[in-house]
Design a protein around this motif. Structure first.
Motif, PDB file in Angstrom:
ATOM      1  N   ALA A  20       1.055  -0.865   0.339  1.00 53.73           N
ATOM      2  CA  ALA A  20      -0.248   0.176  -0.074  1.00 53.73           C
ATOM      3  C   ALA A  20       0.921   1.236  -0.182  1.00 53.73           C
ATOM      4  O   ALA A  20       0.644   1.995  -0.658  1.00 53.73           O
ATOM      5  CB  ALA A  20      -0.604   0.138   0.858  1.00 53.73           C
ATOM      6  N   TRP A  21       1.738   0.979   0.926  1.00 48.82           N
ATOM      7  CA  TRP A  21       2.775   2.607   0.884  1.00 48.82           C
ATOM      8  C   TRP A  21       3.844   2.749  -0.234  1.00 48.82           C
ATOM      9  O   TRP A  21       4.013   3.491  -0.833  1.00 48.82           O
ATOM     10  CB  TRP A  21       3.879   1.824   1.817  1.00 48.82           C
ATOM     11  N   THR A  22       3.735   1.248  -1.114  1.00 49.88           N
ATOM     12  CA  THR A  22       4.655   1.589  -2.119  1.00 49.88           C
ATOM     13  C   THR A  22       3.720   2.032  -3.411  1.00 49.88           C
ATOM     14  O   THR A  22       3.857   3.185  -4.283  1.00 49.88           O
ATOM     15  CB  THR A  22       4.740   0.559  -3.081  1.00 49.88           C
ATOM     16  N   TYR A  23       1.614   1.463  -3.393  1.00 49.95           N
ATOM     17  CA  TYR A  23       1.558   2.221  -4.434  1.00 49.95           C
ATOM     18  C   TYR A  23       1.062   4.097  -4.019  1.00 49.95           C
ATOM     19  O   TYR A  23       1.415   4.494  -4.647  1.00 49.95           O
ATOM     20  CB  TYR A  23      -0.058   1.617  -3.911  1.00 49.95           C
ATOM     21  N   LEU A  24       1.385   4.256  -2.652  1.00 52.66           N
ATOM     22  CA  LEU A  24       0.827   5.416  -2.884  1.00 52.66           C
ATOM     23  C   LEU A  24       2.238   6.257  -2.822  1.00 52.66           C
ATOM     24  O   LEU A  24       1.972   7.708  -3.495  1.00 52.66           O
ATOM     25  CB  LEU A  24       0.760   5.807  -0.781  1.00 52.66           C
ATOM     26  N   ILE A  25       3.535   6.008  -2.560  1.00 51.99           N
ATOM     27  CA  ILE A  25       4.481   6.866  -3.402  1.00 51.99           C
ATOM     28  C   ILE A  25       4.743   6.949  -4.593  1.00 51.99           C
ATOM     29  O   ILE A  25       4.757   8.301  -4.866  1.00 51.99           O
ATOM     30  CB  ILE A  25       5.808   6.166  -1.907  1.00 51.99           C
ATOM     31  N   VAL A  26       4.321   5.623  -5.156  1.00 47.18           N
ATOM     32  CA  VAL A  26       4.706   5.489  -6.844  1.00 47.18           C
ATOM     33  C   VAL A  26       2.858   6.701  -6.886  1.00 47.18           C
ATOM     34  O   VAL A  26       3.076   7.377  -8.117  1.00 47.18           O
ATOM     35  CB  VAL A  26       4.407   4.816  -7.268  1.00 47.18           C
ATOM     36  N   GLY A  27       1.680   6.899  -6.620  1.00 46.69           N
ATOM     37  CA  GLY A  27       1.420   7.513  -7.047  1.00 46.69           C
ATOM     38  C   GLY A  27       1.034   8.922  -6.492  1.00 46.69           C
ATOM     39  O   GLY A  27       0.318   9.549  -7.433  1.00 46.69           O
ATOM     40  N   GLY A  28       2.175   9.054  -5.799  1.00 51.84           N
ATOM     41  CA  GLY A  28       2.573  10.962  -5.228  1.00 51.84           C
ATOM     42  C   GLY A  28       3.364  11.055  -6.745  1.00 51.84           C
ATOM     43  O   GLY A  28       3.443  12.508  -6.811  1.00 51.84           O
ATOM     44  N   LEU A  29       3.972  10.503  -7.124  1.00 52.11           N
ATOM     45  CA  LEU A  29       5.204  10.490  -8.267  1.00 52.11           C
ATOM     46  C   LEU A  29       4.150  11.095  -9.150  1.00 52.11           C
ATOM     47  O   LEU A  29       4.188  12.120 -10.252  1.00 52.11           O
ATOM     48  CB  LEU A  29       6.563  10.078  -8.491  1.00 52.11           C
ATOM     49  N   PHE A  30       3.015   9.801  -9.660  1.00 51.27           N
ATOM     50  CA  PHE A  30       2.268  10.648 -10.610  1.00 51.27           C
ATOM     51  C   PHE A  30       1.356  12.266 -10.494  1.00 51.27           C
ATOM     52  O   PHE A  30       1.156  12.653 -11.281  1.00 51.27           O
ATOM     53  CB  PHE A  30       1.622   8.941 -11.204  1.00 51.27           C
ATOM     54  N   GLU A  31       1.320  11.885  -8.911  1.00 47.11           N
ATOM     55  CA  GLU A  31       0.611  13.367  -9.449  1.00 47.11           C
ATOM     56  C   GLU A  31       1.737  14.992  -9.146  1.00 47.11           C
ATOM     57  O   GLU A  31       1.020  15.135 -10.056  1.00 47.11           O
ATOM     58  CB  GLU A  31       0.569  13.228  -7.404  1.00 47.11           C
ATOM     59  N   ALA A  32       2.508  14.436  -9.161  1.00 50.76           N
ATOM     60  CA  ALA A  32       3.763  15.557  -9.727  1.00 50.76           C
ATOM     61  C   ALA A  32       3.534  15.556 -10.828  1.00 50.76           C
ATOM     62  O   ALA A  32       3.978  16.360 -11.600  1.00 50.76           O
ATOM     63  CB  ALA A  32       4.637  15.372  -8.596  1.00 50.76           C
ATOM     64  N   GLY A  33       3.318  14.145 -11.491  1.00 51.48           N
ATOM     65  CA  GLY A  33       3.336  14.796 -13.705  1.00 51.48           C
ATOM     66  C   GLY A  33       2.490  15.441 -14.018  1.00 51.48           C
ATOM     67  O   GLY A  33       3.046  15.962 -15.114  1.00 51.48           O
ATOM     68  N   TRP A  34       1.169  15.771 -13.202  1.00 52.70           N
ATOM     69  CA  TRP A  34      -0.154  16.258 -14.020  1.00 52.70           C
ATOM     70  C   TRP A  34       0.101  18.049 -13.969  1.00 52.70           C
ATOM     71  O   TRP A  34       0.088  17.806 -15.093  1.00 52.70           O
ATOM     72  CB  TRP A  34      -1.433  15.396 -13.269  1.00 52.70           C
ATOM     73  N   PRO A  35       1.259  18.481 -12.778  1.00 56.26           N
ATOM     74  CA  PRO A  35       1.093  19.820 -13.201  1.00 56.26           C
ATOM     75  C   PRO A  35       2.514  19.917 -14.601  1.00 56.26           C
ATOM     76  O   PRO A  35       2.305  20.741 -15.019  1.00 56.26           O
ATOM     77  CB  PRO A  35       1.143  19.977 -11.786  1.00 56.26           C
ATOM     78  N   ILE A  36       3.282  19.079 -14.113  1.00 54.52           N
ATOM     79  CA  ILE A  36       4.559  19.242 -15.434  1.00 54.52           C
ATOM     80  C   ILE A  36       3.326  19.541 -16.647  1.00 54.52           C
ATOM     81  O   ILE A  36       4.164  20.030 -17.398  1.00 54.52           O
ATOM     82  CB  ILE A  36       5.207  18.347 -14.888  1.00 54.52           C
ATOM     83  N   GLY A  67       1.193  15.865  -0.806  1.00 49.02           N
ATOM     84  CA  GLY A  67       2.649  16.356  -0.545  1.00 49.02           C
ATOM     85  C   GLY A  67       4.124  15.851  -1.234  1.00 49.02           C
ATOM     86  O   GLY A  67       5.053  16.502  -1.370  1.00 49.02           O
ATOM     87  N   ILE A  68       4.415  14.771  -1.148  1.00 44.46           N
ATOM     88  CA  ILE A  68       5.381  14.108  -2.456  1.00 44.46           C
ATOM     89  C   ILE A  68       5.044  15.032  -3.507  1.00 44.46           C
ATOM     90  O   ILE A  68       5.956  14.731  -4.382  1.00 44.46           O
ATOM     91  CB  ILE A  68       4.731  12.219  -2.943  1.00 44.46           C
ATOM     92  N   GLY A  69       3.301  14.795  -4.092  1.00 42.22           N
ATOM     93  CA  GLY A  69       3.498  15.720  -5.336  1.00 42.22           C
ATOM     94  C   GLY A  69       3.692  17.343  -5.485  1.00 42.22           C
ATOM     95  O   GLY A  69       4.374  17.629  -6.627  1.00 42.22           O
ATOM     96  N   ALA A  70       3.432  17.792  -4.432  1.00 41.05           N
ATOM     97  CA  ALA A  70       3.955  18.885  -4.212  1.00 41.05           C
ATOM     98  C   ALA A  70       5.512  19.376  -3.823  1.00 41.05           C
ATOM     99  O   ALA A  70       5.875  20.299  -4.884  1.00 41.05           O
ATOM    100  CB  ALA A  70       3.573  19.691  -2.440  1.00 41.05           C
ATOM    101  N   ALA A  71       6.631  18.085  -3.710  1.00 34.71           N
ATOM    102  CA  ALA A  71       7.298  18.178  -3.201  1.00 34.71           C
ATOM    103  C   ALA A  71       8.096  18.138  -4.711  1.00 34.71           C
ATOM    104  O   ALA A  71       9.280  18.791  -5.264  1.00 34.71           O
ATOM    105  CB  ALA A  71       8.068  17.020  -2.327  1.00 34.71           C
ATOM    106  N   GLY A  72       7.556  17.106  -5.660  1.00 39.41           N
ATOM    107  CA  GLY A  72       7.938  16.615  -6.361  1.00 39.41           C
ATOM    108  C   GLY A  72       7.570  17.631  -7.827  1.00 39.41           C
ATOM    109  O   GLY A  72       8.674  18.070  -8.677  1.00 39.41           O
ATOM    110  N   ALA A  73       6.560  18.711  -8.029  1.00 39.50           N
ATOM    111  CA  ALA A  73       6.970  19.488  -8.993  1.00 39.50           C
ATOM    112  C   ALA A  73       7.506  20.414  -8.771  1.00 39.50           C
ATOM    113  O   ALA A  73       7.576  21.487  -9.459  1.00 39.50           O
ATOM    114  CB  ALA A  73       5.090  20.083  -8.426  1.00 39.50           C
ATOM    115  N   PHE A  74       7.199  20.884  -7.423  1.00 38.58           N
ATOM    116  CA  PHE A  74       8.653  21.537  -6.950  1.00 38.58           C
ATOM    117  C   PHE A  74       9.681  21.796  -7.241  1.00 38.58           C
ATOM    118  O   PHE A  74      10.556  22.199  -8.575  1.00 38.58           O
ATOM    119  CB  PHE A  74       8.424  21.945  -5.407  1.00 38.58           C
TER     120      PHE A  74
END
Length: 109
Positions: free
Chosen positions: A6-22, A69-76
């Motif tokens: 579940a944590w793996t899904y969440l972390i990978v999902g957070g990385l994809f979350e950073a992808g859409w603003p890009i 949080g992962i998405g925001a930091a990744g987009a940053f």
């Protein structure tokens, strides 16, 4: 599903979350509009699907906060590296606080 999965899904999902603003930023570039929209749409779909899977084992408040949080930091980070966004102390401090919060939520889980 295990909690670690579940944590793996969440972390990978957070990385994809950073992808859409890009992808949306890319869509502003002349000649890259369609590619940008496709990247944004695919990243949104993957991100939400992985968040859905993660929430089967991780509480919604923790999952959502970590995911964003992962998405925001990744987009940053991508903004700094790809688009020359300002690298000010205040911006780094803010992202540092977000990352600290994500770590605390993970440890408290």
């Amino acid at each position: 599903m295990t909690t670690s999965m579940a944590w793996t899904y969440l972390i990978v999902g957070g990385l994809f979350e950073a992808g859409w603003p890009i992808g949306l930023k890319m869509a502003e570039t002349p000649g890259r509009g369609l590619a940008g929209w496709l990247i944004a749409t695919l990243c949104m779909a993957a991100s939400m699907a992985l968040l859905y899977l993660a929430q089967r084992e991780i509480s919604i408040g923790t999952a959502y906060a970590v995911w964003t949080g992962i998405g925001a930091a990744g987009a940053f980070a991508c903004g700094l590296l790809l688009y020359g966004d300002p690298a000010t102390f205040g911006r780094f401090a803010g992202v540092g606080l977000i990352i600290s919060g994500v770590v605390v939520l993970k440890l408290a889980h």
